[in-house]
Structures are given as structure tokens and as C-alpha cells.
Design an enzyme around this catalytic site. Structure first.
Site, PDB file in Angstrom:
ATOM      1  N   ASP A  32      -5.019  33.879  20.174  1.00 20.18           N
ATOM      2  CA  ASP A  32      -4.278  34.344  18.857  1.00 20.18           C
ATOM      3  C   ASP A  32      -2.799  34.147  19.362  1.00 20.18           C
ATOM      4  O   ASP A  32      -2.415  34.625  20.540  1.00 20.18           O
ATOM      5  CB  ASP A  32      -4.520  35.725  18.506  1.00 20.18           C
ATOM      6  N   ILE A  33      -1.971  33.665  18.519  1.00 22.05           N
ATOM      7  CA  ILE A  33      -0.618  33.528  18.651  1.00 22.05           C
ATOM      8  C   ILE A  33       0.135  34.458  18.801  1.00 22.05           C
ATOM      9  O   ILE A  33       1.246  34.399  19.357  1.00 22.05           O
ATOM     10  CB  ILE A  33       0.040  32.298  17.682  1.00 22.05           C
ATOM     11  N   ASN A  88     -11.174  40.484   9.027  1.00 24.41           N
ATOM     12  CA  ASN A  88     -10.502  40.788   7.893  1.00 24.41           C
ATOM     13  C   ASN A  88     -10.975  39.799   6.636  1.00 24.41           C
ATOM     14  O   ASN A  88     -11.212  38.694   6.652  1.00 24.41           O
ATOM     15  CB  ASN A  88      -8.968  40.485   8.115  1.00 24.41           C
ATOM     16  N   GLY A  94      -5.517  42.648   5.308  1.00 25.07           N
ATOM     17  CA  GLY A  94      -4.790  42.293   6.431  1.00 25.07           C
ATOM     18  C   GLY A  94      -5.100  40.668   6.643  1.00 25.07           C
ATOM     19  O   GLY A  94      -4.600  39.974   7.580  1.00 25.07           O
ATOM     20  N   GLN A  95      -6.099  39.998   5.769  1.00 27.05           N
ATOM     21  CA  GLN A  95      -6.359  38.672   6.209  1.00 27.05           C
ATOM     22  C   GLN A  95      -5.191  37.566   5.671  1.00 27.05           C
ATOM     23  O   GLN A  95      -4.615  37.913   4.722  1.00 27.05           O
ATOM     24  CB  GLN A  95      -7.596  37.956   5.251  1.00 27.05           C
ATOM     25  N   SER A  96      -4.680  36.884   6.581  1.00 24.29           N
ATOM     26  CA  SER A  96      -3.574  35.913   6.483  1.00 24.29           C
ATOM     27  C   SER A  96      -3.871  34.525   6.655  1.00 24.29           C
ATOM     28  O   SER A  96      -3.284  33.787   6.092  1.00 24.29           O
ATOM     29  CB  SER A  96      -2.499  36.435   7.352  1.00 24.29           C
ATOM     30  N   HIS A 101     -12.901  33.618  10.401  1.00 23.94           N
ATOM     31  CA  HIS A 101     -12.687  33.972  11.878  1.00 23.94           C
ATOM     32  C   HIS A 101     -12.995  35.294  12.122  1.00 23.94           C
ATOM     33  O   HIS A 101     -12.631  36.159  11.280  1.00 23.94           O
ATOM     34  CB  HIS A 101     -11.151  33.547  12.274  1.00 23.94           C
ATOM     35  N   HIS A 103     -11.729  38.044  15.174  1.00 26.93           N
ATOM     36  CA  HIS A 103     -10.917  38.378  16.174  1.00 26.93           C
ATOM     37  C   HIS A 103     -11.750  39.252  17.499  1.00 26.93           C
ATOM     38  O   HIS A 103     -12.531  39.998  16.949  1.00 26.93           O
ATOM     39  CB  HIS A 103     -10.048  39.539  15.796  1.00 26.93           C
TER      40      HIS A 103
HETATM   41  P1  AMP Z   1      -6.120  37.437   9.853  1.00 27.21           P
HETATM   42  O1  AMP Z   1      -4.893  38.069   9.583  1.00 27.21           O
HETATM   43  O2  AMP Z   1      -7.275  38.465  10.203  1.00 27.21           O
HETATM   44  O3  AMP Z   1      -6.359  36.312   8.786  1.00 27.21           O
HETATM   45  O4  AMP Z   1      -5.882  36.753  11.328  1.00 27.21           O
HETATM   46  C1  AMP Z   1      -5.177  35.605  11.413  1.00 27.21           C
HETATM   47  C2  AMP Z   1      -4.807  35.490  13.060  1.00 27.21           C
HETATM   48  O5  AMP Z   1      -4.300  34.140  13.076  1.00 27.21           O
HETATM   49  C3  AMP Z   1      -3.625  35.996  13.157  1.00 27.21           C
HETATM   50  O6  AMP Z   1      -3.869  37.171  13.878  1.00 27.21           O
HETATM   51  C4  AMP Z   1      -2.358  35.255  13.358  1.00 27.21           C
HETATM   52  O7  AMP Z   1      -1.553  35.832  14.627  1.00 27.21           O
HETATM   53  C5  AMP Z   1      -3.472  34.196  14.134  1.00 27.21           C
HETATM   54  N1  AMP Z   1      -2.507  32.864  13.855  1.00 27.21           N
HETATM   55  C6  AMP Z   1      -2.043  32.278  12.932  1.00 27.21           C
HETATM   56  N2  AMP Z   1      -1.451  31.105  13.273  1.00 27.21           N
HETATM   57  C7  AMP Z   1      -2.018  30.734  14.403  1.00 27.21           C
HETATM   58  C8  AMP Z   1      -1.715  29.613  15.227  1.00 27.21           C
HETATM   59  N3  AMP Z   1      -1.129  28.331  14.941  1.00 27.21           N
HETATM   60  N4  AMP Z   1      -2.319  29.742  16.514  1.00 27.21           N
HETATM   61  C9  AMP Z   1      -3.055  30.886  16.769  1.00 27.21           C
HETATM   62  N5  AMP Z   1      -3.240  31.855  15.953  1.00 27.21           N
HETATM   63  C10 AMP Z   1      -2.682  31.859  14.938  1.00 27.21           C
END
Ligand code: AMP
Length: 113
Positions: A32-33, A88, A94-96, A101, A103
Site C-alpha cells: 500500500d502506498i 472496505n 472508507g473505500q477509496s 481488494h 488489506h
Molecule cells: P480502500 O480505501 O479500502 O479503497 O483502499 C485503497 C488503498 O489503496 C488505500 O489504502 C491507498 O493507500 C491505496 N492506494 C491508492 N493508490 C495506490 C497506489 N498507486 N499504489 C499503492 N496503493 C495505493
């Protein structure tokens, strides 16, 4: 199946760089970034599926493979090989990134759920 606006699809297609931890025909695991724990991996199916709610009966094998990938990742953790899995589903929790995926979190105390 690729979604041209999806960051995870771009990572899977190697159009955007990421730190790859493991890769199979169906699944990519990356760091994760913005890690929330010393070990924070993302277990990402290569098919673009938005979230758990969008899974079909035909995805049963893929869903199982995500869990088995978590088991495989846990094998190199120090004993007692404790880890947390979080998925999420929906912006309200909190899904972004709207590409399913899981975690994989480890390496610190996480007893507050
Ligand atoms: P969620 O908020 O559950 O949808 O998780 C999305 C995750 O993706 C977050 O923890 C972000 O930090 C991670 N993320 C977003 N863009 C990237 C990226 N380019 N490389 C790695 N992780 C990412």
C-alpha cells in the site's frame, strides 16, 4: 477485464509502478502506498470487480484464492503470524478505490477492531 479509469487496473497492466509482493494469473499483491501498519499489502484480483457486493457466484474460486493468498503471505511473518484482513465496501466505510481488494495488515498491535 480492464477499467481505463481504475488505478489498480493500471498497476495490474504495469502502466503505473507499484511494489509487487506476489503475482499469480489471477491476483496481484502490492505494498500500500500509504501504509497503516509496518506490513500493509493489498491483495487485488486482476479482474475489475468494484467490491464484494459486485461478486457473482462464478467468482467463488477467485474469492477463495484471495484468502489463500493471505495465508501464503502470512507464512513469512514471525510467530504467532498474526495479521488482519480488511475489505472496505462503499465510500461510507472508507473505500477509496472501487476495484475489489483486501488489506493485509501486520506488524503492530491492532486490537481496536
Ligand atoms: P480502500 O480505501 O479500502 O479503497 O483502499 C485503497 C488503498 O489503496 C488505500 O489504502 C491507498 O493507500 C491505496 N492506494 C491508492 N493508490 C495506490 C497506489 N498507486 N499504489 C499503492 N496503493 C495505493
Amino acid at each position: 477485464m480492464k477499467n481505463p479509469t481504475c488505478i489498480f487496473c493500471k498497476i495490474i497492466a504495469k502502466e503505473v509502478p507499484a511494489q509487487i509482493i506476489a503475482e499469480t494469473n489471477d491476483i496481484l499483491v502490492i505494498n500500500d502506498i500509504a501504509p497503516k501498519a509496518p506490513i500493509h499489502y493489498l491483495i487485488i484480483p486482476k479482474n475489475h470487480i468494484a467490491d464484494v457486493k459486485s461478486l457473482q457466484d462464478t467468482d467463488v474460486e477467485l474469492a477463495g484464492k484471495m484468502l489463500l493468498m493471505a495465508k501464503q503471505l502470512s507464512q513469512v511473518l514471525p510467530e504467532p503470524r498474526a495479521f488482519k484482513l480488511v475489505m472496505n465496501n462503499g465510500a461510507a466505510v472508507g473505500q477509496s478505490v472501487f476495484h475489489i481488494h483486501c488489506h493485509f495488515l501486520a506488524g503492530k498491535q491492532m486490537t481496536d477492531f
